[in-house]
Design a protein around this motif. Structure first.
Motif, PDB file in Angstrom:
ATOM      1  N   SER A   2       2.714   0.348  -4.733  1.00 45.20           N
ATOM      2  CA  SER A   2       2.682  -1.046  -4.322  1.00 45.20           C
ATOM      3  C   SER A   2       2.194  -1.922  -5.471  1.00 45.20           C
ATOM      4  O   SER A   2       1.243  -1.567  -6.180  1.00 45.20           O
ATOM      5  N   ILE A   3       2.846  -3.052  -5.650  1.00 38.80           N
ATOM      6  CA  ILE A   3       2.449  -3.998  -6.675  1.00 38.80           C
ATOM      7  C   ILE A   3       1.207  -4.758  -6.213  1.00 38.80           C
ATOM      8  O   ILE A   3       1.115  -5.204  -5.062  1.00 38.80           O
ATOM      9  N   GLN A  10       0.549 -13.727  -3.759  1.00 34.26           N
ATOM     10  CA  GLN A  10       0.491 -13.300  -2.361  1.00 34.26           C
ATOM     11  C   GLN A  10       0.761 -14.478  -1.424  1.00 34.26           C
ATOM     12  O   GLN A  10       1.440 -14.328  -0.394  1.00 34.26           O
ATOM     13  N   LYS A  26       9.703 -11.654  -2.308  1.00 33.40           N
ATOM     14  CA  LYS A  26       9.822 -10.322  -1.720  1.00 33.40           C
ATOM     15  C   LYS A  26      10.876  -9.487  -2.453  1.00 33.40           C
ATOM     16  O   LYS A  26      10.686  -8.295  -2.712  1.00 33.40           O
ATOM     17  N   VAL A  29       9.410  -8.364  -5.758  1.00 30.25           N
ATOM     18  CA  VAL A  29       8.397  -7.324  -5.545  1.00 30.25           C
ATOM     19  C   VAL A  29       9.067  -5.985  -5.257  1.00 30.25           C
ATOM     20  O   VAL A  29       8.688  -4.946  -5.827  1.00 30.25           O
ATOM     21  N   MET A  30      10.061  -5.980  -4.390  1.00 29.30           N
ATOM     22  CA  MET A  30      10.772  -4.741  -4.077  1.00 29.30           C
ATOM     23  C   MET A  30      11.473  -4.189  -5.320  1.00 29.30           C
ATOM     24  O   MET A  30      11.487  -2.968  -5.550  1.00 29.30           O
ATOM     25  N   GLU A  33       8.760  -2.627  -7.499  1.00 31.00           N
ATOM     26  CA  GLU A  33       8.255  -1.372  -6.934  1.00 31.00           C
ATOM     27  C   GLU A  33       9.239  -0.227  -7.160  1.00 31.00           C
ATOM     28  O   GLU A  33       8.833   0.917  -7.362  1.00 31.00           O
ATOM     29  N   GLU A  38       3.274  -2.286 -11.630  1.00 31.34           N
ATOM     30  CA  GLU A  38       1.965  -2.397 -10.991  1.00 31.34           C
ATOM     31  C   GLU A  38       1.577  -3.836 -10.690  1.00 31.34           C
ATOM     32  O   GLU A  38       0.667  -4.087  -9.903  1.00 31.34           O
TER      33      GLU A  38
END
Length: 427
Positions: A2-3, A10, A26, A29-30, A33, A38
């Motif tokens: 998970s980042i 956030q 999102k 982020v995906m 990942e 990181e």
């Protein structure tokens, strides 16, 4: 993995800047990942660059996504350039080929360009794969974090300019620019920029840029090469001549392989700063001499239906030519035509360059001279032209290893191209 996100990141993910921006975050982020990132880091370049420039009718999901962004009032955090336009009325084509272009292929071009302008296109003519040219104005600084795509532009930015960018796909480029962050992995990291190959250049003459890049790309694939011995031919300063060479060299490494970064000993910025400290543990070695380059060239497939066909078109400029290349080629074409007793090129020939470069070129005396030889200048992407199935059937020649790799075009060296377009079969 998970980042780990900052409070601001956030908050965006949680919807503080709206549902659409949350979806963009999102997605990034995906993406990160999936590659073991990181954290997310800020995009620091002044401008972005997009690979998707063409209004293909089948790209409706792209247009729908762009509309969603526009309707949500989301814009790129940076102005951006995009890859070359696919069509130009000045480039030779017959009636059927033109019909395919207009009705069945790039029939959404005007619509898509309007979307790009609403999202933050630098200007209406900011379409080129060489956005880092001075005449275009999208040149990042050393250490800048980018959210670019376009393989030849990314490898140039990483290698020649010392910026930091992964080989992003289309759409991921604009998303990183919109949210202002990209996942930290790969070529953004110090470790990811270390070379896992040493390439030793042992040629007796200056190697052809596109051919050398092809040999290295096919050997190392996505790895980072550290090239020794090329400074003998290019010098130790990033002159216009050296940068032009590396532009074409890098495009071949990125298309014939998947190279996103190379280091040239004593020449490129990180190689000059860190030298062999850039070498990873257990590096592999590849020696390139004239015989190796000839072997590579002789193994290129020829996929013309008639391998002995007379060429019907020649494309130069994939990636787009520099201003100095246009000038140099004007001199070479004139001299070669005079040598062989011809007034104009004997094969329809197109030199492609960025609109900004062509604008400056047209201010010089070279422009009229080149036009007098019969050579056409254009801003298009030759690859997009060759995607037309009727054009793909034509015997087209090029000195671009990128164009050779992605289309039916046949590769020849610059010197071989010059003879073909100026001599003719009866001379």
């Amino acid at each position: 993995m998970s980042i780990i996100l900052t409070d601001e990141q956030q908050a965006i993910l949680d919807g503080a800047k709206g549902e659409t921006m949350a979806k963009v975050m999102k997605t990034l982020v995906m993406f990160g990942e999936a590659f073991g990132a990181e954290k997310m880091v800020p995009v620091t370049s002044k401008y972005n660059h997009l690979v998707t420039s063409f209004g293909l009718g089948v790209l409706q999901p792209v247009y729908d996504l762009m509309n969603t962004l526009i309707e949500a009032g989301v814009k790129s955090g940076q102005k951006f350039s995009a890859d070359p336009r696919p069509c130009d009325p000045n480039v030779p084509k017959n009636i059927l080929q033109n019909l395919i272009f207009k009705k069945f292929m790039y029939n959404k071009q005007d619509f898509y360009e309007d979307q790009l302008q609403k999202l933050g296109l630098m200007d209406k003519d900011a379409f080129t794969c060489t956005c880092y040219m001075d005449e275009v104005g999208n040149k990042p600084n050393m250490g800048d974090v980018l959210s670019w795509s376009e393989s030849s532009a990314v490898v140039y930015a990483n290698s020649v300019l010392g910026a930091r960018c992964n080989r992003n796909s289309g759409i991921m480029d604009i998303m990183g620019s919109i949210v202002g962050y990209v996942p930290y992995f790969g070529l953004l990291t110090d470790e990811g920029r270390k070379a896992t190959w040493i390439i030793k250049i042992e040629t007796e003459k200056k190697p052809e840029a596109q051919l050398l890049g092809s040999a290295i790309g096919m050997k190392v694939m996505e790895d980072v090469p550290f090239v020794k011995g090329l400074d003998k031919w290019l010098g130790t300063e990033l002159t216009d001549e050296a940068c032009t060479y590396l532009k074409d060299f890098g495009a071949a490494t990125a298309s014939n392989g998947a190279v996103g970064l190379y280091h040239i000993e004593n020449l490129t910025p990180e190689a000059k700063l860190y030298g062999e400290k850039l070498l990873a543990d257990n590096v592999r070695e590849y020696v390139i001499d004239d015989a190796e380059l000839e072997r590579v060239k002789n193994n290129y497939p020829v996929i013309w239906k008639d391998k002995n066909a007379k060429p019907k078109l020649c494309f130069m400029g994939c990636p787009h030519m520099s201003l100095q290349q246009l000038k140099d080629w004007t001199d070479k074409v004139e001299a070669s035509l005079k040598k062989y007793g011809n007034q104009k090129v004997v094969i329809p020939t197109v030199f492609t360059a960025a609109p900004g470069v062509l604008k400056e070129f047209n201010k010089t005396t070279y422009a009229a001279r080149l036009k007098a030889t019969g050579v056409v200048t254009s801003y298009i992407c030759p690859l997009m032209y060759m995607n037309n199935p009727l054009c793909a059937k034509m015997p087209v020649i090029t000195s671009s290893n990128k164009l050779r790799t992605y289309t039916t075009a046949r590769y020849y060296t610059d010197d071989e191209i010059l003879v073909q377009i100026t001599k003719g079969g009866n001379k």
